[in-house]
Design an enzyme around this catalytic site. Structure first.
Site, PDB file in Angstrom:
ATOM      1  N   HIS A 143       0.821  -1.209   0.000  1.00 16.10           N
ATOM      2  CA  HIS A 143       0.000   0.000   0.000  1.00 16.10           C
ATOM      3  C   HIS A 143       0.856   1.261   0.000  1.00 16.10           C
ATOM      4  O   HIS A 143       2.012   1.256   0.453  1.00 16.10           O
ATOM      5  CB  HIS A 143      -0.936  -0.005   1.196  1.00 16.10           C
ATOM      6  CG  HIS A 143      -2.064  -0.984   1.048  1.00 16.10           C
ATOM      7  ND1 HIS A 143      -3.104  -1.040   1.920  1.00 16.10           N
ATOM      8  CD2 HIS A 143      -2.314  -1.932   0.107  1.00 16.10           C
ATOM      9  CE1 HIS A 143      -3.951  -1.979   1.544  1.00 16.10           C
ATOM     10  NE2 HIS A 143      -3.483  -2.540   0.434  1.00 16.10           N
ATOM     11  N   CYS A 169      -2.724  -0.393   7.451  1.00 16.03           N
ATOM     12  CA  CYS A 169      -1.936   0.829   7.281  1.00 16.03           C
ATOM     13  C   CYS A 169      -2.158   1.785   8.457  1.00 16.03           C
ATOM     14  O   CYS A 169      -1.233   2.487   8.858  1.00 16.03           O
ATOM     15  CB  CYS A 169      -2.261   1.500   5.952  1.00 16.03           C
ATOM     16  SG  CYS A 169      -1.544   0.618   4.538  1.00 16.03           S
ATOM     17  N   CYS A 213      -6.405   1.761   5.226  1.00 11.79           N
ATOM     18  CA  CYS A 213      -7.007   0.503   5.671  1.00 11.79           C
ATOM     19  C   CYS A 213      -6.583   0.234   7.126  1.00 11.79           C
ATOM     20  O   CYS A 213      -5.740   0.942   7.684  1.00 11.79           O
ATOM     21  CB  CYS A 213      -6.596  -0.647   4.759  1.00 11.79           C
ATOM     22  SG  CYS A 213      -4.862  -1.137   4.920  1.00 11.79           S
ATOM     23  N   GLU A 264       0.707   3.988   1.770  1.00 12.55           N
ATOM     24  CA  GLU A 264       1.138   4.452   3.088  1.00 12.55           C
ATOM     25  C   GLU A 264       2.349   3.659   3.563  1.00 12.55           C
ATOM     26  O   GLU A 264       3.309   4.226   4.097  1.00 12.55           O
ATOM     27  CB  GLU A 264       0.011   4.276   4.121  1.00 12.55           C
ATOM     28  CG  GLU A 264      -1.278   4.968   3.743  1.00 12.55           C
ATOM     29  CD  GLU A 264      -2.246   4.078   2.976  1.00 12.55           C
ATOM     30  OE1 GLU A 264      -3.455   4.200   3.222  1.00 12.55           O
ATOM     31  OE2 GLU A 264      -1.817   3.260   2.134  1.00 12.55           O
TER      32      GLU A 264
END
Length: 135
Positions: free
Chosen positions: A81, A110, A107, A83
């Site tokens: 992801h 993250c 999410c 992040e």
């Protein structure tokens, strides 16, 4: 005198949107920017496949090939992801008291990474509206 420059949130979210364009996911491109308290960019990240590994954009991601609904079956996803990538490229001191700007809400996984990193604020877009989470 007229100051027509974008505010800081708009500016850094715009950069996050530009970073997202490098994303490799077929379902959703996400960008993240870590910004220090001095408003200097510390790191950027986009969602993408590991270097040299199977690629979502080449049709090799089981999650993207499935009909899994949004927000589910992340264990099938090849992507790291945005992040997580931004935090991987930022060093620990750079994250302390920083803000992370993201093109969508983080999410659960993250969010845990962000909480552990020293980031003090999360700013993200939600249906075109700027939202924020302060730690």
């Amino acid at each position: 005198m007229i100051d027509d420059r974008p505010d800081w949130d708009t500016y850094f979210l715009g950069i996050a949107q530009a970073v997202a364009a490098r994303g490799d996911c077929c379902r959703c491109r996400v960008g993240a920017v870590v910004v220090g308290p001095d408003r200097r960019i510390r790191a950027t990240g986009y969602n993408g496949s590991p270097p040299g590994g199977p690629s979502c954009s080449r049709g090799e991601c089981p999650r993207c090939l499935s009909e899994a609904p949004s927000g589910s079956s992340y264990e099938e996803c090849l992507e790291t992801h945005a992040e997580a990538n931004a935090l991987l490229y930022a060093d620990w001191p750079a994250c302390q008291e920083a803000t992370i700007y993201i093109t969508r809400a983080p999410c659960r996984d993250c969010t845990k990474l962000i909480q552990s990193s020293g980031i003090r604020e999360v700013v993200y877009l939600s249906d075109g509206t700027v939202s924020r989470i302060e730690r």
